[in-house]
Design a protein around this motif. Structure first.
Motif, PDB file in Angstrom:
ATOM      1  N   PRO A 125     -15.958   9.369  12.444  1.00 17.87           N
ATOM      2  CA  PRO A 125     -14.698   8.760  12.869  1.00 17.87           C
ATOM      3  C   PRO A 125     -14.017   8.015  11.717  1.00 17.87           C
ATOM      4  O   PRO A 125     -14.642   7.670  10.720  1.00 17.87           O
ATOM      5  N   VAL A 126     -12.733   7.752  11.906  1.00 22.05           N
ATOM      6  CA  VAL A 126     -11.934   7.088  10.872  1.00 22.05           C
ATOM      7  C   VAL A 126     -12.522   5.703  10.581  1.00 22.05           C
ATOM      8  O   VAL A 126     -12.730   4.903  11.493  1.00 22.05           O
ATOM      9  N   GLY A 127     -12.772   5.453   9.298  1.00 21.85           N
ATOM     10  CA  GLY A 127     -13.319   4.164   8.881  1.00 21.85           C
ATOM     11  C   GLY A 127     -12.398   3.398   7.957  1.00 21.85           C
ATOM     12  O   GLY A 127     -12.634   2.233   7.663  1.00 21.85           O
ATOM     13  N   PHE A 128     -11.328   4.061   7.505  1.00 27.38           N
ATOM     14  CA  PHE A 128     -10.371   3.412   6.604  1.00 27.38           C
ATOM     15  C   PHE A 128      -9.004   4.011   6.865  1.00 27.38           C
ATOM     16  O   PHE A 128      -8.868   5.219   7.075  1.00 27.38           O
ATOM     17  N   MET A 129      -7.982   3.144   6.854  1.00 26.87           N
ATOM     18  CA  MET A 129      -6.623   3.600   7.141  1.00 26.87           C
ATOM     19  C   MET A 129      -5.634   2.785   6.316  1.00 26.87           C
ATOM     20  O   MET A 129      -5.810   1.576   6.146  1.00 26.87           O
ATOM     21  N   ILE A 130      -4.602   3.459   5.817  1.00 24.02           N
ATOM     22  CA  ILE A 130      -3.510   2.776   5.124  1.00 24.02           C
ATOM     23  C   ILE A 130      -2.276   2.871   6.003  1.00 24.02           C
ATOM     24  O   ILE A 130      -1.907   3.950   6.453  1.00 24.02           O
ATOM     25  N   LEU A 131      -1.650   1.718   6.252  1.00 21.48           N
ATOM     26  CA  LEU A 131      -0.421   1.628   7.034  1.00 21.48           C
ATOM     27  C   LEU A 131       0.692   1.176   6.109  1.00 21.48           C
ATOM     28  O   LEU A 131       0.473   0.345   5.220  1.00 21.48           O
ATOM     29  N   LYS A 132       1.905   1.694   6.353  1.00 15.91           N
ATOM     30  CA  LYS A 132       3.011   1.349   5.462  1.00 15.91           C
ATOM     31  C   LYS A 132       4.330   1.369   6.210  1.00 15.91           C
ATOM     32  O   LYS A 132       4.551   2.187   7.090  1.00 15.91           O
ATOM     33  N   ALA A 133       5.213   0.435   5.837  1.00 16.99           N
ATOM     34  CA  ALA A 133       6.612   0.408   6.287  1.00 16.99           C
ATOM     35  C   ALA A 133       7.400  -0.288   5.190  1.00 16.99           C
ATOM     36  O   ALA A 133       7.103  -1.428   4.831  1.00 16.99           O
ATOM     37  N   GLY A 134       8.393   0.395   4.651  1.00 20.89           N
ATOM     38  CA  GLY A 134       9.157  -0.189   3.549  1.00 20.89           C
ATOM     39  C   GLY A 134       8.222  -0.518   2.397  1.00 20.89           C
ATOM     40  O   GLY A 134       7.384   0.286   2.017  1.00 20.89           O
ATOM     41  N   ALA A 135       8.338  -1.722   1.858  1.00 22.62           N
ATOM     42  CA  ALA A 135       7.492  -2.147   0.747  1.00 22.62           C
ATOM     43  C   ALA A 135       6.170  -2.741   1.215  1.00 22.62           C
ATOM     44  O   ALA A 135       5.293  -3.023   0.408  1.00 22.62           O
ATOM     45  N   ALA A 136       6.013  -2.931   2.529  1.00 24.20           N
ATOM     46  CA  ALA A 136       4.791  -3.539   3.067  1.00 24.20           C
ATOM     47  C   ALA A 136       3.701  -2.488   3.243  1.00 24.20           C
ATOM     48  O   ALA A 136       3.949  -1.388   3.716  1.00 24.20           O
ATOM     49  N   GLU A 137       2.490  -2.849   2.852  1.00 29.20           N
ATOM     50  CA  GLU A 137       1.351  -1.964   2.999  1.00 29.20           C
ATOM     51  C   GLU A 137       0.163  -2.779   3.473  1.00 29.20           C
ATOM     52  O   GLU A 137      -0.072  -3.896   3.013  1.00 29.20           O
ATOM     53  N   LEU A 138      -0.589  -2.215   4.411  1.00 27.07           N
ATOM     54  CA  LEU A 138      -1.765  -2.870   4.975  1.00 27.07           C
ATOM     55  C   LEU A 138      -2.885  -1.856   5.065  1.00 27.07           C
ATOM     56  O   LEU A 138      -2.675  -0.733   5.518  1.00 27.07           O
TER      57      LEU A 138
END
Length: 125
Positions: A43-56
């Motif tokens: 299962p997924v253990g790492f994820m990158i989220l992004k919107a505009g210049a913000a990244e989490l």
């Protein structure tokens, strides 16, 4: 040392430990519109989220215990709208929206795993 560098800083993204990566993604997507741009594992253990210049970045940590302090600070242009979205998603508000003497209108919320995020908007002077 003066703190000056001969190099340019690039992306600097916080990574949050979470117990349920999908629930965290759903919350950050609903409140901030962050989109999944990368995931790893089955299962997924790492994820990158992004919107505009913000990244989490989210990392699956089944035994995660949230820190008792703010782990990230996010500047936005409409703190009241973000607060309303957090409330609508049922996220716990740690500190209510208020104007601070240091020039921000801000509040603190806890994500589904208890990670505390401080959200602020510059006050016009």
């Amino acid at each position: 040392m003066t703190g000056e560098t001969s190099f340019r800083l690039g992306r600097f993204a916080p990574t949050l430990g979470v117990r349920d990566i999908d629930a965290s993604y759903q919350a950050y997507n609903a409140v901030f519109g962050l989109q999944k741009v990368f995931s790893n594992g089955d299962p997924v253990g790492f994820m990158i989220l992004k919107a505009g210049a913000a990244e989490l970045h989210l990392t699956l940590q089944k035994g995660h215990h949230a820190a008792p302090f703010n782990v990230a600070h996010l500047m936005v242009d409409d703190v009241d709208a973000v607060h309303a979205r957090c409330v609508a998603q049922g996220l716990r508000i740690i500190k209510r929206v208020q104007d601070k003497d240091y020039g921000l209108r801000a509040f603190v919320f806890a994500d589904p795993d208890g990670n505390r995020i401080d959200v602020g908007q510059a006050l016009e002077r």
